[in-house]
Design a protein around this motif. Structure first.
Motif, mmCIF file in Angstrom:
data_model
loop_
_atom_site.group_PDB
_atom_site.id
_atom_site.type_symbol
_atom_site.label_atom_id
_atom_site.label_comp_id
_atom_site.label_asym_id
_atom_site.label_seq_id
_atom_site.Cartn_x
_atom_site.Cartn_y
_atom_site.Cartn_z
ATOM 1 N N ILE A 262 31.881 44.620 3.538
ATOM 2 C CA ILE A 262 32.171 45.944 2.988
ATOM 3 C C ILE A 262 32.789 45.809 1.594
ATOM 4 C CG2 ILE A 262 33.558 48.028 3.272
ATOM 5 C CD1 ILE A 262 31.421 48.000 5.318
ATOM 6 N N GLU A 263 33.749 44.896 1.462
ATOM 7 C CA GLU A 263 34.407 44.709 0.162
ATOM 8 C C GLU A 263 33.411 44.259 -0.894
ATOM 9 O OE1 GLU A 263 38.377 43.334 -0.223
ATOM 10 O OE2 GLU A 263 38.546 42.949 1.915
ATOM 11 N N MET A 264 32.541 43.335 -0.523
ATOM 12 C CA MET A 264 31.557 42.851 -1.477
ATOM 13 C C MET A 264 30.613 43.968 -1.898
ATOM 14 S SD MET A 264 28.867 39.720 -1.073
ATOM 15 C CE MET A 264 27.229 40.362 -1.266
ATOM 16 N N ALA A 265 30.205 44.798 -0.935
ATOM 17 C CA ALA A 265 29.308 45.908 -1.251
ATOM 18 C C ALA A 265 29.987 46.894 -2.198
ATOM 19 C CB ALA A 265 28.876 46.612 0.034
ATOM 20 N N LEU A 266 31.233 47.217 -1.916
ATOM 21 C CA LEU A 266 31.954 48.135 -2.799
ATOM 22 C C LEU A 266 32.075 47.560 -4.202
ATOM 23 C CD1 LEU A 266 34.807 49.309 -0.384
ATOM 24 C CD2 LEU A 266 32.803 50.630 -1.100
ATOM 25 N N ASP A 267 32.330 46.262 -4.291
ATOM 26 C CA ASP A 267 32.418 45.610 -5.608
ATOM 27 C C ASP A 267 31.096 45.743 -6.366
ATOM 28 O OD1 ASP A 267 35.014 44.830 -5.076
ATOM 29 O OD2 ASP A 267 34.467 42.782 -4.473
ATOM 30 N N LEU A 286 41.505 48.823 3.330
ATOM 31 C CA LEU A 286 40.083 48.791 2.987
ATOM 32 C C LEU A 286 39.443 50.138 3.308
ATOM 33 C CD1 LEU A 286 37.484 47.480 2.084
ATOM 34 C CD2 LEU A 286 37.276 46.405 4.345
ATOM 35 N N ALA A 287 39.817 50.727 4.430
ATOM 36 C CA ALA A 287 39.267 52.037 4.781
ATOM 37 C C ALA A 287 39.631 53.073 3.735
ATOM 38 C CB ALA A 287 39.765 52.461 6.160
ATOM 39 N N GLN A 288 40.855 53.003 3.213
ATOM 40 C CA GLN A 288 41.268 53.930 2.168
ATOM 41 C C GLN A 288 40.467 53.707 0.893
ATOM 42 O OE1 GLN A 288 45.476 53.166 1.993
ATOM 43 N NE2 GLN A 288 45.836 54.054 4.032
ATOM 44 N N ARG A 289 40.156 52.439 0.599
ATOM 45 C CA ARG A 289 39.324 52.151 -0.568
ATOM 46 C C ARG A 289 37.933 52.739 -0.367
ATOM 47 N NH1 ARG A 289 36.913 46.316 -2.726
ATOM 48 N NH2 ARG A 289 35.855 47.230 -4.547
ATOM 49 N N MET A 290 37.399 52.616 0.836
ATOM 50 C CA MET A 290 36.091 53.185 1.135
ATOM 51 C C MET A 290 36.101 54.693 0.931
ATOM 52 S SD MET A 290 35.362 50.968 4.602
ATOM 53 C CE MET A 290 33.798 51.759 5.033
ATOM 54 N N ALA A 291 37.132 55.340 1.463
ATOM 55 C CA ALA A 291 37.217 56.795 1.325
ATOM 56 C C ALA A 291 37.311 57.202 -0.142
ATOM 57 C CB ALA A 291 38.411 57.315 2.114
ATOM 58 N N ALA A 292 38.108 56.479 -0.914
ATOM 59 C CA ALA A 292 38.275 56.800 -2.331
ATOM 60 C C ALA A 292 36.969 56.629 -3.101
ATOM 61 C CB ALA A 292 39.366 55.920 -2.936
ATOM 62 N N ALA A 293 36.124 55.697 -2.641
ATOM 63 C CA ALA A 293 34.843 55.447 -3.307
ATOM 64 C C ALA A 293 33.760 56.417 -2.861
ATOM 65 C CB ALA A 293 34.393 54.013 -3.044
ATOM 66 N N GLY A 294 34.093 57.299 -1.892
ATOM 67 C CA GLY A 294 33.094 58.220 -1.379
ATOM 68 C C GLY A 294 32.106 57.566 -0.439
ATOM 69 N N ALA A 295 32.530 56.517 0.244
ATOM 70 C CA ALA A 295 31.642 55.777 1.135
ATOM 71 C C ALA A 295 31.227 56.621 2.339
ATOM 72 C CB ALA A 295 32.310 54.494 1.613
ATOM 73 N N VAL A 296 30.032 56.343 2.829
ATOM 74 C CA VAL A 296 29.518 56.954 4.047
ATOM 75 C C VAL A 296 29.173 55.827 5.010
ATOM 76 C CG1 VAL A 296 27.741 58.413 5.081
ATOM 77 C CG2 VAL A 296 28.559 58.894 2.755
ATOM 78 N N ASN A 363 37.103 50.055 14.375
ATOM 79 C CA ASN A 363 36.818 50.244 12.947
ATOM 80 C C ASN A 363 36.380 51.672 12.641
ATOM 81 O OD1 ASN A 363 37.500 47.646 12.140
ATOM 82 N ND2 ASN A 363 35.444 46.839 12.510
ATOM 83 N N LEU A 364 35.639 52.287 13.569
ATOM 84 C CA LEU A 364 35.287 53.689 13.373
ATOM 85 C C LEU A 364 36.550 54.542 13.297
ATOM 86 C CD1 LEU A 364 33.470 56.187 13.310
ATOM 87 C CD2 LEU A 364 33.503 56.140 15.816
ATOM 88 N N LYS A 365 37.483 54.306 14.212
ATOM 89 C CA LYS A 365 38.727 55.079 14.206
ATOM 90 C C LYS A 365 39.487 54.876 12.907
ATOM 91 C CE LYS A 365 39.395 55.110 19.243
ATOM 92 N NZ LYS A 365 40.257 54.659 20.361
ATOM 93 N N THR A 366 39.548 53.637 12.435
ATOM 94 C CA THR A 366 40.250 53.365 11.173
ATOM 95 C C THR A 366 39.595 54.095 10.009
ATOM 96 O OG1 THR A 366 40.967 51.195 11.972
ATOM 97 C CG2 THR A 366 40.995 51.539 9.596
ATOM 98 N N CYS A 367 38.261 54.045 9.962
ATOM 99 C CA CYS A 367 37.538 54.731 8.889
ATOM 100 C C CYS A 367 37.743 56.235 8.968
ATOM 101 C CB CYS A 367 36.054 54.393 8.957
ATOM 102 S SG CYS A 367 35.637 52.711 8.451
ATOM 103 N N TYR A 368 37.622 56.784 10.156
ATOM 104 C CA TYR A 368 37.753 58.232 10.311
ATOM 105 C C TYR A 368 39.146 58.700 9.911
ATOM 106 C CZ TYR A 368 37.999 62.842 12.379
ATOM 107 O OH TYR A 368 38.185 64.189 12.557
ATOM 108 N N GLN A 369 40.151 57.964 10.340
ATOM 109 C CA GLN A 369 41.529 58.343 10.017
ATOM 110 C C GLN A 369 41.806 58.260 8.527
ATOM 111 O OE1 GLN A 369 43.693 55.684 12.574
ATOM 112 N NE2 GLN A 369 43.170 56.825 14.441
#
Length: 635
Positions: A262-267, A286-296, A363-369
């Motif tokens: 995930i980190e590599m993809a975001l980079d 990392l989940a917060q970084r995903m959310a900030a990047a608009g990840a789906v 991980n789903l719960k972490t991402c959703y939260q």
């Protein structure tokens, strides 16, 4: 996600290949007398769905939905019509006790893969079976994330042309992965299913070959293999792929199985993920970084769920006779065959599946939260992950993991449509495509109601779900397709011209019954379970002695001067062949299921046979100078 290793906007008149009595069911009910100040809806020729709950992709309440042609004309919620709603024309359908939703969207499907045990293969192309199952389940659009290019893009073209009744199809085509990477592991011929990217220098050529097919997405593979290490796409390669995709106006979706992926993809600028990682845990940061990047994220929890229930023997739907309406009989039988499930039911594999399932849910719960956008997909085609049926289970698993039912339904409708870039899908609002699902009950109160399908409208046309049941063998084609010539794609044997057969690669080829019927350099492949003639399949001309196949595949001979790259096994000279009759490169499987080293009976190429064995000339069988090394007493 794979522990191995593919819309029709028809109006009512366009379905002339089915009788009106088959597809359009009359369900009119008498309207009550006109009520003063009531909100009038409907029109001549409209369909009015009245009296039930409506989930429009965002909210749910009592409402009336009006369909005109292939579009939604009106959605009137009761809270804006205090004096009631009156139909001013059209067919009125009473949906009291039911819920009306947008047609469902599955963002991760493999159209050509069956949901049997890994390694199960019956030789049939089940794309029509899978299409019917999706329609019956109310899946009216889907994204194919990995299938043979020429087959899936041909299917998409036929759907878009209105030649086939089917969900709207979006397709990525092949997977971009390093040599030997998932799912084209070392030793497998890539065919047109994988495109190998080993450095940024490979990207331009890959896109030059792929873009003429107009893929809807580019899928990259980021998987290290966990306990069995695999080649991994490099960060510069991932970045180069995303840059090329951005330039082409195509979005990249990443198969990622670990937090580092995930980190590599975001980079690299990639923000769309085909799975939630299941090999380790995603940190809140990392989940917060995903959310900030608009990840789906498309979690595909149903993959681990299907594997878990398969390995533990709790896939209870296999005991339901109704499953045969949506799943091929051979697949059902394979999932009940202990010999085909043995590798999945080892203690070690059970532990792996348990860990994958737990980590995926966590991980789903972490991402959703953290506020990461969740959209729904299934990875249909994996063991126990049935096309169509699995999407309702995926939504239920989202709810079990803590996603509110309203948001879980949005994940399979509006949010999925947003990923596809299609604001006319996944919602019930004026101007949206009239892909509509009606279920008995209220899925917001009991998410299992998604499985109680009452009606499905595709582009405004009411489908006869019973006619789509697999035992009925209804043809989805608008008109028979025949006359395809040599080299053209075929999705059924009947499509090829006379004296032509549909080859195992779904290409029209010359018919044959023996090798001599084919031109030199072609082999005759006959399906033993079919009455159809065999097909002459051209070899690729690989070299038996230099073993020059890509990806570590084995060059073998088929007869009539034909050589082709094929799956490589582990066994070499004198060792047993693999279950698929495969041997290591440089050996072939003989009739006794033993690997035999290749040799040159002329003594011109290759080395001598090992251990004092002699080179037995097989030129008459192979159609070219080659032999096999055997003990002197063998004949």
């Amino acid at each position: 996600m794979r522990r191995t290793s593919p819309g029709l906007a028809m109006g009512r008149l366009a379905l002339c290949f089915f009788s009106a009595s088959t597809w359009l069911a009359g369900c009119g009910v008498a309207e009550r007398p006109s009520t003063l100040n009531a909100t009038e809806v409907g029109c001549a020729g409209c369909t009015v769905l009245k009296g039930g709950m409506v989930f429009d992709g965002t909210r749910a309440a009592r409402a009336t939905v009006v369909i005109e042609g292939d579009r939604v004309k009106q959605v009137v919620f009761d809270d804006v019509a205090p004096d009631g709603v009156e139909a001013g024309g059209g067919e009125v359908v009473d949906v009291a006790g039911k819920t009306v939703l947008p047609g469902l969207i599955d963002l991760h499907v493999h159209s050509l893969s069956v949901a049997g045990p890994y390694g199960y293969y019956d030789g049939d192309l089940h794309i029509e079976d899978h299409t019917k199952a999706m329609l019956r389940a109310g899946v009216t659009s889907y994204l194919d994330l990995g299938s043979s290019q020429h087959v899936i893009f041909e299917q998409r073209a036929r759907i878009n042309a209105g030649d086939i009744l089917a969900p709207q199809l979006f397709a990525a085509g092949p997977l971009l992965t390093p040599t030997g990477g998932h799912p084209c592991y070392l030793g497998s011929p890539p065919g047109d299913f994988c495109v190998f990217i080993d450095s940024p220098a490979d990207v331009d050529g890959a896109f030059e070959a792929l873009l003429p097919r107009a893929p809807d997405f580019i899928k990259i593979v980021l998987e290290s293999g966990g306990s069995q290490p695999l080649p991994h796409l490099s960060p510069p390669s991932a970045a180069a792929i995303n840059q090329a995709a951005v330039s082409a106006g195509v979005r990249v979706i990443a198969h990622a199985t670990a937090a580092a992926d995930i980190e590599m993809a975001l980079d690299a600028g990639v923000t769309l993920f085909a799975h939630v990682p299941d090999e380790d845990r995603i940190s809140p940061e990392l989940a917060q970084r995903m959310a900030a990047a608009g990840a789906v994220v498309v979690p595909t929890l149903v993959v681990q769920d299907g594997l878990s229930r398969t390995v533990h023997g709790t896939l209870t739907e296999l005991d339901d006779p109704a499953l045969a309406d949506d799943v091929p009989a051979g697949v059902i039988a394979a999932l009940q065959d202990p010999s085909l499930l043995a590798e999945l039911r080892t203690a070690r594999y059970r532990e792996l599946v348990k860990a994958w399932r737990e980590q995926g849910i966590a991980n789903l719960k972490t991402c959703y939260q953290a506020g990461v956008t969740i959209a729904a997909g299934t990875d249909a085609g994996n063991p126990g992950v049935f096309h169509g049926l699995s999407l309702r289970r995926e939504v239920a698993l989202l709810v079990e993991a803590g996603v509110p039912p309203l948001e879980a339904l949005a994940a399979a409708t509006r949010r999925a449509a947003d990923v596809l870039g299609r604001p006319d899908l996944g919602r019930l609002e004026r101007g949206a495509l009239a892909d509509v699902l009606v279920v008995d009950g209220d899925p917001l109160a009991d998410i299992r109601a998604l499985g109680r399908v009452s009606r499905v409208y595709k582009s405004g046309v009411l489908l006869d779900r019973e006619a789509l049941a697999l035992p009925r063998k209804t043809n989805l084609a608008r008109a028979p397709r025949t006359g395809a010539g040599l080299g053209e794609t075929c999705l059924a044997a009947s499509e090829c011209a006379p004296a032509r057969a549909c080859s195992p690669a779904q290409i029209c080829a010359a018919t044959c019954s023996v090798a001599s019927d084919c031109a030199p350099g072609s082999a005759c492949f006959v399906d033993g379970g079919s009455l159809a003639a065999g097909a002459c399949v051209d070899g690729d001309g690989c070299d038996l002695f230099t073993q020059d196949c890509a990806n570590g595949a084995a060059c073998v001979f088929w007869g009539n001067g034909s050589t082709s790259c094929w799956y490589a096994g582990a066994g070499s000279n004198g060792q047993p062949c693999d279950a698929s009759f495969a041997c290591a490169p440089g050996s072939v499987c003989d009739p006794s299921n033993t690997c035999r080293a290749l040799c040159d009976p002329r003594g011109e190429r290759g080395g001598p046979c090992p251990g004092g064995e002699r080179c037995v000339d097989r030129t008459a069988i192979a159609g070219l100078p080659v032999g096999t090394c055997e003990q002197s007493e063998r004949r």
